[in-house]
Design a protein around this motif. Structure first.
Motif, mmCIF file in Angstrom:
data_model
loop_
_atom_site.group_PDB
_atom_site.id
_atom_site.type_symbol
_atom_site.label_atom_id
_atom_site.label_comp_id
_atom_site.label_asym_id
_atom_site.label_seq_id
_atom_site.Cartn_x
_atom_site.Cartn_y
_atom_site.Cartn_z
ATOM 1 N N MET A 45 10.548 -49.744 -7.657
ATOM 2 C CA MET A 45 10.328 -48.384 -7.623
ATOM 3 C C MET A 45 9.023 -47.816 -8.398
ATOM 4 O O MET A 45 8.894 -47.899 -9.411
ATOM 5 C CB MET A 45 11.567 -47.679 -8.507
ATOM 6 C CG MET A 45 12.953 -48.456 -8.324
ATOM 7 S SD MET A 45 13.612 -47.795 -6.551
ATOM 8 C CE MET A 45 15.116 -48.710 -6.331
ATOM 9 N N SER A 46 8.197 -47.355 -7.482
ATOM 10 C CA SER A 46 6.957 -46.811 -8.021
ATOM 11 C C SER A 46 6.489 -45.490 -7.518
ATOM 12 O O SER A 46 6.732 -45.061 -6.247
ATOM 13 C CB SER A 46 5.959 -48.119 -8.017
ATOM 14 O OG SER A 46 5.899 -48.291 -6.717
ATOM 15 N N VAL A 47 5.520 -45.129 -8.357
ATOM 16 C CA VAL A 47 4.974 -43.648 -8.065
ATOM 17 C C VAL A 47 3.398 -43.839 -8.208
ATOM 18 O O VAL A 47 2.915 -44.219 -9.472
ATOM 19 C CB VAL A 47 5.566 -42.374 -9.104
ATOM 20 C CG1 VAL A 47 4.876 -41.202 -8.831
ATOM 21 C CG2 VAL A 47 7.036 -42.497 -8.942
ATOM 22 N N ARG A 48 2.792 -43.343 -7.100
ATOM 23 C CA ARG A 48 1.418 -43.169 -7.390
ATOM 24 C C ARG A 48 0.533 -42.053 -7.122
ATOM 25 O O ARG A 48 1.133 -41.540 -5.931
ATOM 26 C CB ARG A 48 0.762 -44.375 -6.441
ATOM 27 C CG ARG A 48 0.640 -45.599 -7.041
ATOM 28 C CD ARG A 48 0.855 -46.813 -6.335
ATOM 29 N NE ARG A 48 -0.081 -46.753 -5.152
ATOM 30 C CZ ARG A 48 -0.009 -47.589 -3.955
ATOM 31 N NH1 ARG A 48 1.086 -48.622 -3.918
ATOM 32 N NH2 ARG A 48 -0.658 -47.593 -2.978
ATOM 33 N N ILE A 49 -0.003 -41.243 -7.835
ATOM 34 C CA ILE A 49 -0.699 -40.179 -7.691
ATOM 35 C C ILE A 49 -2.449 -40.307 -7.573
ATOM 36 O O ILE A 49 -2.782 -40.894 -8.291
ATOM 37 C CB ILE A 49 -0.678 -39.027 -8.744
ATOM 38 C CG1 ILE A 49 0.836 -38.798 -9.142
ATOM 39 C CG2 ILE A 49 -1.112 -37.704 -8.409
ATOM 40 C CD1 ILE A 49 1.871 -38.469 -8.135
ATOM 41 N N GLN A 50 -2.747 -39.896 -6.361
ATOM 42 C CA GLN A 50 -4.000 -40.586 -6.146
ATOM 43 C C GLN A 50 -4.922 -39.369 -5.127
ATOM 44 O O GLN A 50 -4.455 -38.889 -4.701
ATOM 45 C CB GLN A 50 -4.327 -41.848 -5.610
ATOM 46 C CG GLN A 50 -3.454 -42.007 -4.236
ATOM 47 C CD GLN A 50 -3.150 -43.267 -3.602
ATOM 48 O OE1 GLN A 50 -2.928 -44.230 -4.277
ATOM 49 N NE2 GLN A 50 -3.598 -43.618 -2.200
ATOM 50 N N THR A 51 -6.161 -39.560 -5.246
ATOM 51 C CA THR A 51 -7.105 -38.798 -4.403
ATOM 52 C C THR A 51 -7.284 -39.594 -3.069
ATOM 53 O O THR A 51 -7.557 -38.890 -1.843
ATOM 54 C CB THR A 51 -8.519 -38.438 -5.013
ATOM 55 O OG1 THR A 51 -9.026 -39.469 -5.315
ATOM 56 C CG2 THR A 51 -8.401 -37.398 -6.067
ATOM 57 N N ALA A 52 -7.266 -40.846 -3.294
ATOM 58 C CA ALA A 52 -7.620 -41.487 -2.028
ATOM 59 C C ALA A 52 -6.525 -41.631 -0.884
ATOM 60 O O ALA A 52 -5.251 -41.314 -1.095
ATOM 61 C CB ALA A 52 -7.752 -43.348 -2.402
ATOM 62 N N ASP A 53 -6.645 -41.707 0.193
ATOM 63 C CA ASP A 53 -5.865 -42.067 1.443
ATOM 64 C C ASP A 53 -5.032 -43.325 1.259
ATOM 65 O O ASP A 53 -5.603 -44.021 0.553
ATOM 66 C CB ASP A 53 -6.788 -41.991 2.638
ATOM 67 C CG ASP A 53 -5.853 -41.727 4.013
ATOM 68 O OD1 ASP A 53 -4.643 -41.287 3.954
ATOM 69 O OD2 ASP A 53 -5.971 -41.734 5.031
ATOM 70 N N PHE A 54 -3.996 -43.281 2.043
ATOM 71 C CA PHE A 54 -3.093 -44.533 2.057
ATOM 72 C C PHE A 54 -2.878 -45.033 3.292
ATOM 73 O O PHE A 54 -2.942 -44.330 4.400
ATOM 74 C CB PHE A 54 -1.942 -44.313 1.507
ATOM 75 C CG PHE A 54 -1.076 -43.141 1.852
ATOM 76 C CD1 PHE A 54 -0.412 -43.031 3.067
ATOM 77 C CD2 PHE A 54 -1.130 -41.868 1.347
ATOM 78 C CE1 PHE A 54 0.346 -41.944 3.652
ATOM 79 C CE2 PHE A 54 -0.554 -40.825 1.667
ATOM 80 C CZ PHE A 54 0.219 -40.853 2.777
ATOM 81 N N ASP A 55 -2.278 -46.282 3.668
ATOM 82 C CA ASP A 55 -2.218 -46.968 4.921
ATOM 83 C C ASP A 55 -0.686 -47.139 4.882
ATOM 84 O O ASP A 55 -0.195 -48.048 4.059
ATOM 85 C CB ASP A 55 -3.023 -47.967 5.047
ATOM 86 C CG ASP A 55 -2.488 -48.995 6.210
ATOM 87 O OD1 ASP A 55 -1.323 -48.849 6.839
ATOM 88 O OD2 ASP A 55 -3.554 -49.306 6.967
ATOM 89 N N HIS A 68 1.415 -39.701 -3.366
ATOM 90 C CA HIS A 68 1.214 -38.217 -3.407
ATOM 91 C C HIS A 68 -0.112 -38.100 -3.535
ATOM 92 O O HIS A 68 -0.784 -38.580 -4.790
ATOM 93 C CB HIS A 68 2.097 -37.313 -4.072
ATOM 94 C CG HIS A 68 2.279 -36.125 -3.637
ATOM 95 N ND1 HIS A 68 1.272 -35.233 -3.348
ATOM 96 C CD2 HIS A 68 3.225 -35.316 -3.279
ATOM 97 C CE1 HIS A 68 1.642 -34.045 -3.038
ATOM 98 N NE2 HIS A 68 2.950 -34.058 -2.849
ATOM 99 N N ARG A 69 -1.102 -37.469 -2.513
ATOM 100 C CA ARG A 69 -2.484 -37.450 -2.952
ATOM 101 C C ARG A 69 -2.596 -35.814 -3.472
ATOM 102 O O ARG A 69 -1.940 -35.211 -3.367
ATOM 103 C CB ARG A 69 -3.248 -37.310 -1.397
ATOM 104 C CG ARG A 69 -3.248 -38.739 -0.922
ATOM 105 C CD ARG A 69 -3.724 -38.640 0.502
ATOM 106 N NE ARG A 69 -5.365 -38.506 0.136
ATOM 107 C CZ ARG A 69 -6.246 -38.219 1.105
ATOM 108 N NH1 ARG A 69 -5.623 -38.092 2.568
ATOM 109 N NH2 ARG A 69 -7.428 -38.258 0.949
ATOM 110 N N VAL A 70 -3.783 -36.013 -4.449
ATOM 111 C CA VAL A 70 -4.113 -34.630 -5.004
ATOM 112 C C VAL A 70 -5.831 -34.420 -4.746
ATOM 113 O O VAL A 70 -6.461 -35.467 -4.306
ATOM 114 C CB VAL A 70 -4.128 -34.580 -6.707
ATOM 115 C CG1 VAL A 70 -2.481 -34.654 -6.842
ATOM 116 C CG2 VAL A 70 -4.872 -35.661 -6.965
ATOM 117 N N GLY A 71 -6.142 -33.294 -5.076
ATOM 118 C CA GLY A 71 -7.643 -32.884 -4.664
ATOM 119 C C GLY A 71 -7.890 -32.416 -3.408
ATOM 120 O O GLY A 71 -6.928 -31.448 -3.034
#
Lengths: 157, 85
Positions: A1-11, A81-84
């Motif tokens: 179970m994990s959560v990542r908040i990032q500006t980068a795109d994902f695949d 979830h992306r931010v920025g």
């Protein structure tokens, strides 16, 4: 179970493969990808800025995942979830759920998205021809989250 | 009592600040009390934190209720309804 908040795109494909790698008991992988549209509330949208509350955002999504895990038989769940700054057609959010069977995985994925939209501290500011505007919360999103309460979900977040 | 206040999104823009450290007087002991104190302190806060704004308030990164208690050192965040996803 994990959560990542990032500006980068994902695949999404890579993330889905990674989440079930080495787990031969997984029979279902359900995913949701949210995407920036070029229209909203009658105005064209050239781009948007996503703001969040570092710390609380991760914590609240983790709490939603924990609730989903308590309610349905799932093996794992990942939220990115992306931010920025984002533009139309950019991916915003990914939810992946693995489980033994599709029914539980579908329900958990939808539940996580419904609660993420109404509970996790993110705010969108859209760039429209008349300038920047903060997106208003939708009652339809509240209603989508509320229907899970009728099926026995106890709100703890 | 000292508190760390945070403001997000449209509220941050309206107030012109993302947060502040405040020392509130004795008697301010709940979320509702803090909101009333801030509204009375400054006309800009009076307008921005008005009840019809339907703001959310989190204490130490957990959603709170108006009667939620506050203690010295708490982080209190005010923000509009969320719009992620």
């Amino acid at each position: 179970m994990s959560v990542r908040i990032q500006t980068a795109d994902f695949d999404a494909g890579i993330e889905m493969a990674a989440l079930r790698a080495g787990h031969s008991d997984v029979g279902a992988v359900v995913s949701f990808v949210g995407v920036v549209r070029d229209m909203n509330d009658g105005a064209s949208v050239a781009g948007m800025t996503l703001e969040h509350y570092p710390g609380m955002t991760e914590r609240s999504i983790q709490a939603i995942i924990d609730d989903a895990s308590a309610r349905w038989q799932i093996f794992d769940c990942l939220v990115i979830h992306r931010v920025g700054e984002l533009k139309p057609v950019d991916q915003i959010v990914l939810v992946v759920v693995t489980g033994a069977h599709r029914g539980e995985a579908f329900a958990a994925c939808e539940f996580v998205m419904d609660y993420l939209k109404t509970q996790a501290p993110f705010w969108k500011k859209e760039l429209t021809p008349s300038g920047g505007r903060w997106v208003e919360a939708r009652t339809s999103d509240d209603e989508a989250a509320a229907r899970w309460i009728d099926t026995g979900y106890k709100k703890t977040i | 009592m000292k508190l760390r206040l945070l403001y997000f999104a449209s509220l941050r823009e309206q107030l012109g600040t993302g947060g502040e450290e405040v020392a509130v007087p004795e008697g301010v002991s709940t979320v509702e009390g803090l909101r009333a104190y801030l509204m009375a302190r400054d006309v800009a806060w009076g307008a921005a934190l008005a009840p019809q704004k339907s703001l959310r308030v989190a204490v130490n990164q957990v959603m709170s209720q108006p009667d939620s208690p506050l203690k010295s050192g708490d982080e209190v965040a005010f923000f509009p309804p969320v719009t992620g996803g």
